[in-house]
Every structure is written in C-alpha cells, then in structure tokens.
Design an enzyme around this catalytic site. Structure first.
Site, PDB file in Angstrom:
ATOM      1  N   ARG A  28      -1.471 -52.616  20.511  1.00 25.55           N
ATOM      2  CA  ARG A  28      -1.831 -52.042  19.221  1.00 25.55           C
ATOM      3  C   ARG A  28      -1.512 -50.555  19.214  1.00 25.55           C
ATOM      4  O   ARG A  28      -1.761 -49.848  20.191  1.00 25.55           O
ATOM      5  CB  ARG A  28      -3.322 -52.260  18.913  1.00 25.55           C
ATOM      6  CG  ARG A  28      -3.667 -53.700  18.535  1.00 25.55           C
ATOM      7  CD  ARG A  28      -3.090 -54.060  17.170  1.00 25.55           C
ATOM      8  NE  ARG A  28      -3.403 -55.427  16.753  1.00 25.55           N
ATOM      9  CZ  ARG A  28      -2.602 -56.465  16.887  1.00 25.55           C
ATOM     10  NH1 ARG A  28      -1.415 -56.301  17.473  1.00 25.55           N
ATOM     11  NH2 ARG A  28      -2.949 -57.659  16.466  1.00 25.55           N
TER      12      ARG A  28
ATOM     13  N   GLU B 289       1.514 -48.731  10.385  1.00 20.15           N
ATOM     14  CA  GLU B 289       2.557 -49.750  10.232  1.00 20.15           C
ATOM     15  C   GLU B 289       2.610 -50.233   8.785  1.00 20.15           C
ATOM     16  O   GLU B 289       1.558 -50.383   8.157  1.00 20.15           O
ATOM     17  CB  GLU B 289       2.297 -50.919  11.182  1.00 20.15           C
ATOM     18  CG  GLU B 289       2.428 -50.543  12.659  1.00 20.15           C
ATOM     19  CD  GLU B 289       2.349 -51.745  13.594  1.00 20.15           C
ATOM     20  OE1 GLU B 289       2.116 -52.876  13.108  1.00 20.15           O
ATOM     21  OE2 GLU B 289       2.530 -51.576  14.804  1.00 20.15           O
TER      22      GLU B 289
ATOM     23  N   HIS C 284       7.248 -53.988  15.868  1.00 20.06           N
ATOM     24  CA  HIS C 284       6.168 -54.965  16.082  1.00 20.06           C
ATOM     25  C   HIS C 284       6.763 -56.373  16.210  1.00 20.06           C
ATOM     26  O   HIS C 284       6.380 -57.304  15.500  1.00 20.06           O
ATOM     27  CB  HIS C 284       5.150 -54.914  14.939  1.00 20.06           C
ATOM     28  CG  HIS C 284       3.785 -55.405  15.350  1.00 20.06           C
ATOM     29  ND1 HIS C 284       2.616 -54.895  14.836  1.00 20.06           N
ATOM     30  CD2 HIS C 284       3.398 -56.370  16.233  1.00 20.06           C
ATOM     31  CE1 HIS C 284       1.571 -55.518  15.365  1.00 20.06           C
ATOM     32  NE2 HIS C 284       2.029 -56.417  16.222  1.00 20.06           N
TER      33      HIS C 284
END
Length: 328
Positions: free
Chosen positions: A235, A264, A283
């Site tokens: 994360r 994000e 990601h």
C-alpha cells in the site's frame, strides 16, 4: 423484483456473471476513477450489493446514501477505501478475498527486486538515448544477498518460497506472526530497525492502517544501507513519498521499486517519476488474469450467499451482525 448488483470496476466478466442467479448486474464506467462522491452515489444509491476494487472511496456519505445495500464485496486485499465503521453500524457486511492475489503480488515483488538490482530503469532509459553501460552502471546479483520482508501475511509467505533458490538470508518483521512460523519458512524474525539496517533489499507486504502509515519515513530510510533497495507492492501509504524522494535524490539508498502510491491513480507529475533510480508500475502486482479470476469469483460467491440469505465467509467486520439485528 430482482436485486440490483453494481460492479464498480469490472475485473473478470465471466466470474462476475455468476451473480446473475441472484440479481441484475450493472457495471460502472471503466474510465472513471470514482474519486467524486456524487458520481459514486449516483452509481450505487439503489444497489442491493456492490462489488468493488481499490477504485473509489466508500465514505460514510457514500455508504449511507445506498439505503438498500446488503453487502460490499471487495475483490482482493483488505479494503482501505471503505468506511468500515459506517458499514458495520448500518448492518452491512464488508468482505474480501484473502490470498487470491498473493502469488501474483509475490511474483511482482521478485520482478521489481530483480529489475532494481540490475539497474533496469536507469540503463533502459539511457539506452533509449543512445548511451551504453558505463563504469558506474554496475548491476547487482540477488544471489546471497539479505532480503528484509516487512509483513508476513500470504504474499510475504509466498515470497520466501520464491526467494529460496537465490540462497538469500531472509529477515522478517511482523509483530503479529510467531517466531516458529517464520522459522519454518527459512527466515529469521527481527525487529524493524535490525531489518532495515542489515538488508540489501527491503520489500513491504503489510496492511495499511494507523500503525503502519508512513512506517518508512525519513528516520527509517536513514537506517538503510546506501547500496540498499526498497520495494513496495503493498500500500502506498506505508511510505512517506516526500522522504523517499529526498532519500533517492541524496543517495541515502540506491533505488526503489513502487507499484503503489500515496495517492492513486498517481499523477504523472509525481516528483518520484523524474528519477532514474526508481522503477514504477501502476498498481499492477495483483492485476494478473489468474488472480483477477480468483478475486472476482470470490467476491461474486459472497454476494450470492448474502442475497440468498446466507452468511458471508470472509468478513472484515463480523460485528455487523449485531447492528443488522437491531436494524431488522
């Protein structure tokens, strides 16, 4: 009347369609990031069930607006983008699909480790500009190095298996996992400072929470070796990106590989993206065909259970049942 099921971000159509047996499925806008609360409310306000990813923020206002909602089913890891307290108080179970992307994330971590050790970001950019390798572009072997694994959940556990052929020493920091379990994986349990000080590569695999927010900061980065690399496939909020930029710019550490970011989708103007000693991916660690099938099926199965009146299996907030009884 059929239940309405909203898939906010589609990850694997065939698995999503398993929910047709219990309701009508609608899909969100594939091009939207759903950072706007009003847009998200418009999408889910009359839904009986929603299937989500890390896209969008399901705040108190968003969840409260969905008055028919009976389940929030997350594809993949624990949902950091859901107000769990609000969902619990409204009697709504929030589920996830543990382990569904662990192998993919561990593979991505190995890929990033290899790429940063081999100086791929810098040398690839140089080659595109007509540059060849130089005296200062000496890459590194993984063989025999010390790898520090922060967080020993399913992805961290998988990683130990993938690293064994390289004969690395593996250090693990996870205060919630026993020494015995870590020993069985061929690793050594240590505290965070020891891990940071001794590792050639530090790779993050822990959950994001108040305790772990910015666990990698200016102080912790200064514990690391000057020739060490930092990898994050967990994360973005685990790392203070401002401190990391300073560390990479001033060569406190040799380089980094990031698949996740504090904000994000990450902005193309992120200062980290200007550096040549960093590898970045959007990601993607758990975004493999195989993992997405497992995630989508797991989330769909939870929706089917709940809409059939059964209890979900992998629940983040088991206390929801107490509030659910009060509401009903």
């Amino acid at each position: 009347m059929l239940s309405k099921i909203v898939v906010v971000e589609s990850v694997e159509l065939k698995s999503h369609m398993l929910m047709e047996s219990v309701g009508k499925i609608e899909f969100g806008n594939a091009s939207s990031t759903y950072t706007d609360e009003d847009e998200l409310i418009e999408l889910i306000e009359d839904a009986d069930a929603i299937v989500i990813t890390s896209r969008g923020r399901f705040t108190k206002r968003v969840i409260s607006a969905a008055r028919n909602l009976r389940i929030i089913a997350k594809c993949g890891a624990l949902p950091n983008n859901v107000d769990i307290k609000t969902a619990t108080e409204l009697g709504i179970p929030v589920t996830w699909t543990p382990g569904s992307n662990a192998a993919s994330v561990a593979e991505h971590a190995v890929t990033m480790i290899m790429n940063v050790l081999k100086l791929v970001p810098k040398t690839m950019a140089g080659l595109k500009k007509g540059k060849w390798h130089t005296e200062e572009d000496k890459a590194n072997e993984l063989m025999g190095k010390t790898v520090g694994i922060v967080g020993f959940g399913q992805a961290g556990s998988y990683l130990t298996k993938f690293l064994k052929p390289y004969e690395v020493e593996m250090l693990v920091y996870d205060p919630y996992v026993s020494k015995e379990k870590i020993d069985l994986a061929g690793a050594r349990k240590v505290d965070l400072e020891v891990l940071l000080t001794n590792s050639d590569v530090v790779t993050l695999h822990c959950h994001m929470c108040e305790e772990t927010h910015h666990m990698i900061n200016k102080d912790s980065l200064k514990f690391m070796k000057e020739n060490a690399f930092l990898v994050n496939t967990a994360r973005g909020g685990l790392i203070d990106e401002t401190a990391l930029y300073e560390a990479l710019t001033n060569k406190w550490i040799a380089g980094a590989g990031l698949d996740v970011f504090e904000v994000e989708p990450a902005s193309k103007d992120n200062p980290l993206f200007t550096l040549d000693n960093i590898l970045i991916t959007p990601h993607m660690a758990g975004w493999t065909k195989e993992a997405l099938i497992r995630e989508a099926k797991g989330a769909s199965d939870e929706v089917v259970r709940v809409l059939k009146g059964e209890l979900p299996l992998n629940v983040v907030n088991p206390d929801y049942v107490n509030f659910n009884k009060k509401i009903n």
